[in-house]
Design an enzyme around this catalytic site. Structure first.
Site, short mmCIF file in Angstrom:
data_model
loop_
_atom_site.label_atom_id
_atom_site.label_comp_id
_atom_site.label_asym_id
_atom_site.label_seq_id
_atom_site.Cartn_x
_atom_site.Cartn_y
_atom_site.Cartn_z
N LYS A 253 7.41 -13.25 -1.62
CA LYS A 253 6.78 -12.48 -0.54
C LYS A 253 5.28 -12.40 -0.79
CE LYS A 253 6.43 -7.74 1.33
NZ LYS A 253 6.98 -6.36 1.34
N LYS A 265 1.46 2.91 7.72
CA LYS A 265 1.72 3.72 6.53
C LYS A 265 0.73 4.88 6.46
CE LYS A 265 3.31 0.03 3.41
NZ LYS A 265 4.68 0.50 3.15
N ASP A 276 1.21 -6.36 -2.44
CA ASP A 276 2.41 -6.80 -1.73
C ASP A 276 2.56 -8.33 -1.67
OD1 ASP A 276 4.67 -5.68 -0.64
OD2 ASP A 276 3.93 -5.70 1.42
N ASP A 335 6.95 -1.96 9.44
CA ASP A 335 6.67 -1.86 8.00
C ASP A 335 7.78 -2.52 7.17
OD1 ASP A 335 5.25 -1.22 5.77
OD2 ASP A 335 5.77 0.91 5.75
N GLU A 337 8.42 -5.54 6.95
CA GLU A 337 7.93 -6.88 7.27
C GLU A 337 8.27 -7.91 6.21
OE1 GLU A 337 6.26 -4.77 5.59
OE2 GLU A 337 5.43 -6.04 4.00
N ARG A 339 11.05 -8.58 4.61
CA ARG A 339 12.31 -9.30 4.88
C ARG A 339 12.13 -10.30 6.01
NH1 ARG A 339 15.24 -3.67 5.63
NH2 ARG A 339 13.72 -3.29 3.98
N1 BES Z 1 5.65 -3.40 0.75
C1 BES Z 1 6.53 -2.35 1.06
C2 BES Z 1 7.37 -1.89 -0.12
C3 BES Z 1 6.62 -1.27 -1.27
C4 BES Z 1 6.55 0.10 -1.39
C5 BES Z 1 6.05 -2.05 -2.25
C6 BES Z 1 5.88 0.67 -2.44
C7 BES Z 1 5.39 -1.48 -3.31
C8 BES Z 1 5.32 -0.11 -3.42
C9 BES Z 1 7.49 -2.78 2.16
O1 BES Z 1 6.99 -3.72 3.06
C10 BES Z 1 7.84 -1.57 2.95
O2 BES Z 1 6.97 -1.03 3.57
N2 BES Z 1 9.10 -1.20 2.92
C11 BES Z 1 9.56 -0.06 3.64
C12 BES Z 1 10.90 -0.42 4.21
C13 BES Z 1 11.40 0.55 5.24
C14 BES Z 1 10.49 0.56 6.46
C15 BES Z 1 12.80 0.14 5.65
C16 BES Z 1 9.66 1.11 2.68
O3 BES Z 1 9.94 0.91 1.49
O4 BES Z 1 9.41 2.23 3.11
ZN ZN Z 2 5.50 -4.91 2.35
MN MN Z 3 5.92 -2.80 4.65
#
Ligand code: BES
Ligand code: ZN
Ligand code: MN
Length: 485
Positions: A253, A265, A276, A335, A337, A339
């Site tokens: 990713k 966010k 990321d 968010d 994104e 996947r």
């Molecule tokens: N890049 C984030 C995940 C992340 C969170 C990485 C904290 C490093 C530290 C990912 O893209 C994300 O935002 N995931 C969401 C998923 C949710 C919307 C289902 C999350 O973890 O809140």
């Molecule tokens: Zn992310």
């Molecule tokens: Mn995200």
């Protein structure tokens, strides 16, 4: 950069540079058999006088005789013998570097096995990110030399050190790229850096936004729409000169900044979202190192690079994207994104007909809730593919824990007007597993393991041999795995 090498005792004896000696809390000095027994005894007594107990991470420095001449000594603690191993050696070596870095240009050390771990601790402990700072004038230490009694021992050490060097260069390449400011590492910037890696039997294929559209990568392109800077999919491949034993696809990713998109966010959650793209950096660095190590497998690194931004044409909640395998996805949260970009990257990787696919992603915040910031989550559709990486992770001392791809939860990502939706139906439940189940839809039956390292790819504070920031987690595990094929 620090170099770690091995040289013969005669060379050590001719000079008067400092010597580092590793020592257990309960079993005295490790190695250092080249010192006369009387001198060893006197040194141990002196260290004790200095208050040195041999506890893990402890360092004592003093001037003393090596039996023939005066020099400076560093006693470095390994802890209790039964509890110590490669990881305590890495930590001790990093502590040694820290203690000596401002005082000497060269330090000799009595080797302790595994020498690879000793060198890793030094090289990773010496890592310092200074792209936006002046050079560190105070840092002097640039050479650590391991003392070898005879030529065969020196040659054996040299092999372990060479390997450590390649491993740690890859780890530090990832740390650097993760630490770079997000505007300084656009998909096009990363493409340029990947181009610099494409030598010595490595080939780089660049898929730009036009090519991606032709290939039907609607998920990656959808995420990229909110940014003025276009996405890229990189395919860096290595083929061994001789016969290849396996074809391994590594998918990463590469979200070069994750603002969350229109599902924006909160400010604080964005502070570290330059991390990321750690998955992409990991797979690129590992492919490069695999070529240097001349591993006996074909390695295909596939990096999906894009910003996730809320720009004028950004994809929106409610949008339906079509991935490269034809599956349609309703975006309910922009968010989620990672996947989406991985969906296309996994389909692309699967098209290469690999024996196995490993993907690396900072995919969910939920993984930190489940496992904390020291343990990487693994989810697999194949026991053997997972077992091999677990063995490598053990060797590298990188903690790994399996989460189940629980079949019944597949319902949570079933779409209403599309094949899939990009977030689970029950908010706040099994977030990391839901992410894994979503990715599983894009690998067919190919043996595959998904690694969610959102907790481990980034360190909020300093670790034993890593400053705060990008960690380069899982690079050494992957290299141990590839080197064993
Ligand atoms: N890049 C984030 C995940 C992340 C969170 C990485 C904290 C490093 C530290 C990912 O893209 C994300 O935002 N995931 C969401 C998923 C949710 C919307 C289902 C999350 O973890 O809140
Ligand atoms: Zn992310
Ligand atoms: Mn995200």
């Amino acid at each position: 950069m620090l170099t770690v090498s091995a040289a013969l005792l005669a060379e050590f004896s001719a000079g008067s540079e400092p010597l580092a000696v590793f020592s257990y809390e309960d079993a005295g000095v490790a190695g250092a058999a080249f010192l006369p027994p009387a001198a060893r005894k006197a040194l141990a007594a002196r260290a004790k006088e200095e208050g040195f107990q041999g506890k893990a991470g402890e360092v004592a420095a003093f001037g003393a005789s090596d039996g023939a001449k005066e020099r400076r000594f560093y006693f470095v603690g390994l802890g209790k013998r039964k509890e110590s191993g490669a990881e305590s050696l890495r930590k001790a070596a990093a502590a040694l570097f820290k203690a000596a870095k401002r005082r000497h240009e060269t330090v000799w050390a009595a080797p302790v096995e595994p020498a690879q771990a000793l060198a890793e601790g030094l090289l990773l402990g010496a890592y310092d990110y200074r792209r936006y700072l002046k050079p560190d004038e105070e840092r002097k230490l640039s050479k650590v030399v391991l003392v070898a009694a005879k030529a065969p021992e020196r040659n054996k050490l040299a092999l372990a050190l060479e390997r450590a060097q390649v491993f740690c260069e890859a780890v530090c390449w990832v740390r650097d790229l993760v630490n770079d400011g997000p505007s300084d590492k656009s998909p096009e910037d990363v493409t340029k850096l990947a181009g610099e890696l494409a030598k010595d039997g490595l080939h780089l294929k660049i898929i730009d936004e036009k090519e991606a559209a032709k290939l039907g990568m609607g998920a990656l392109l959808g995420v990229g729409r909110g940014s003025a800077r276009p996405p890229r999919l990189l395919h860096l491949s290595y083929k061994p000169k001789g016969p290849s034993r396996r074809t391994v696809a590594l998918v990463g990713k590469g979200v070069t900044f994750d603002s969350g998109g229109l599902s924006l966010k909160p400010a604080q959650s964005m502070e570290t979202m330059k991390c990321d793209m750690a998955g992409a950096a990991t797979v690129l660095a590992v492919a490069r190192a695999a070529a240097k190590l001349k591993v006996k497998a074909e390695v295909h690194a596939v990096a999906a690079l894009t910003y996730n931004m809320p720009g004028p044409d950004a994809y929106k909640p409610g949008d339906i994207l079509k991935a490269m395998n034809g599956k349609t996805i309703e975006v309910l949260n922009t968010d989620a994104e990672g996947r989406l970009v991985l969906a296309d990257a996994l389909v692309y990787a699967n098209g290469l007909k690999p024996h196995v696919i490993y993907d690396f992603a900072t995919l969910t915040g939920a993984v930190t809730v489940a496992l904390g910031s020291s343990i990487t989550a693994a989810m697999a559709n194949d026991r053997a593919a997972l077992a091999k990486i677990q063995a490598a992770a053990k060797k590298a001392d990188e903690p790994l824990w399996e989460l189940p791809l629980y079949k019944d939860y597949q319902d949570h990502i079933k779409g209403k007007i599309s094949d899939l939706q990009n977030i689970g139906k029950v908010r706040g439940e099994a977030g990391s597993i839901i992410g894994g189940l979503f990715l599983q839809e894009f690998v067919d039956k190919t043996p595959w393991v998904h690694f969610d390292f959102a907790g481990t790819a980034w360190a909020d504070g300093p670790l034993s041999y890593c400053p705060a920031g990008g960690t380069g987690a899982m690079v050494r595990t992957l290299l141990e795995y590839l080197a064993a094929l």
